[in-house]
Write an enzyme that holds these catalytic residues in place. Sequence first.
Site, PDB file in Angstrom:
ATOM      1  N   CYS A  57       1.032   4.262   6.342  1.00 64.82           N
ATOM      2  CA  CYS A  57       2.279   4.313   5.622  1.00 64.82           C
ATOM      3  C   CYS A  57       3.418   4.270   6.612  1.00 64.82           C
ATOM      4  O   CYS A  57       4.597   3.703   6.644  1.00 64.82           O
ATOM      5  CB  CYS A  57       2.234   5.465   4.738  1.00 64.82           C
ATOM      6  SG  CYS A  57       1.344   5.084   3.180  1.00 64.82           S
ATOM      7  N   ARG A 134      -0.423   0.259  -2.620  1.00 59.59           N
ATOM      8  CA  ARG A 134       0.776  -0.370  -1.769  1.00 59.59           C
ATOM      9  C   ARG A 134       1.015  -1.448  -2.905  1.00 59.59           C
ATOM     10  O   ARG A 134       0.704  -2.839  -2.362  1.00 59.59           O
ATOM     11  CB  ARG A 134       0.121  -0.915  -0.439  1.00 59.59           C
ATOM     12  CG  ARG A 134      -0.593   0.372   0.423  1.00 59.59           C
ATOM     13  CD  ARG A 134      -0.866  -0.143   1.587  1.00 59.59           C
ATOM     14  NE  ARG A 134      -1.649   1.007   2.422  1.00 59.59           N
ATOM     15  CZ  ARG A 134      -1.100   1.935   2.986  1.00 59.59           C
ATOM     16  NH1 ARG A 134       0.206   2.164   3.009  1.00 59.59           N
ATOM     17  NH2 ARG A 134      -1.924   2.836   3.632  1.00 59.59           N
TER      18      ARG A 134
END
Length: 221
Positions: A57, A134
Amino acid sequence: MEYNNNQQEQQVISLPRIGDPAPAFEAETTHGTLQLEDFKGSWVILFSHPADFTPVCTTEFIAFQEIADDLRKLNTELLGLSVDSVHSHIAWVRNVKEKMGVELTFPIIADLNKDVAKKYGMIMPGESTTETSRAVFVIDDKQIVRAVIYYPLSTGRNMPEILRLVKALQTTDEHGLATPANWQPGEMAIVPPPKTQEEADERAASDEFECKDWYFCKKHI
């Protein structure tokens, strides 16, 4: 129907489809309380990530920041999201600036109650029941969902493709043309197939188009 103790009910994930109005929301973010309505008139990349202070991330947020200026030139804003708290987001943003030398300038939604995540189908129980996937939603200036992309937790997103996607969608809107595989700005775009025999004949005789066959023609923009 009866269930034994080892059975679980399947969780149904709602997902806005391409062409649907983007679900409205109001949420706390690192830039204060924001609504989707605040972005009307601009395109938005709404994207979720599994958790703050995680390696993949972190690479993604740095990469999103790298394309932020290019997106703004396309009238497009970034809006991140996870189910972490706003305090966690702030601490992570500060950490990225201190440790990585990158200042994240776009807001990040603190979706602790998962309200926004559920509206956009960002929870994938097969991967995780506690983290957002995601997901990437491209929302246009009229707040219509124009594209949806999902990546697994283990795979970071490709920013050049997201930037290319926005450019392709805006090119279609402006010129009424489609974009072929691997299209990049400046390349020829695809003309919709003719709807009549007369139109097909006219196109074949025109110097405006580059045609492989009557149904497959390109033109310079």
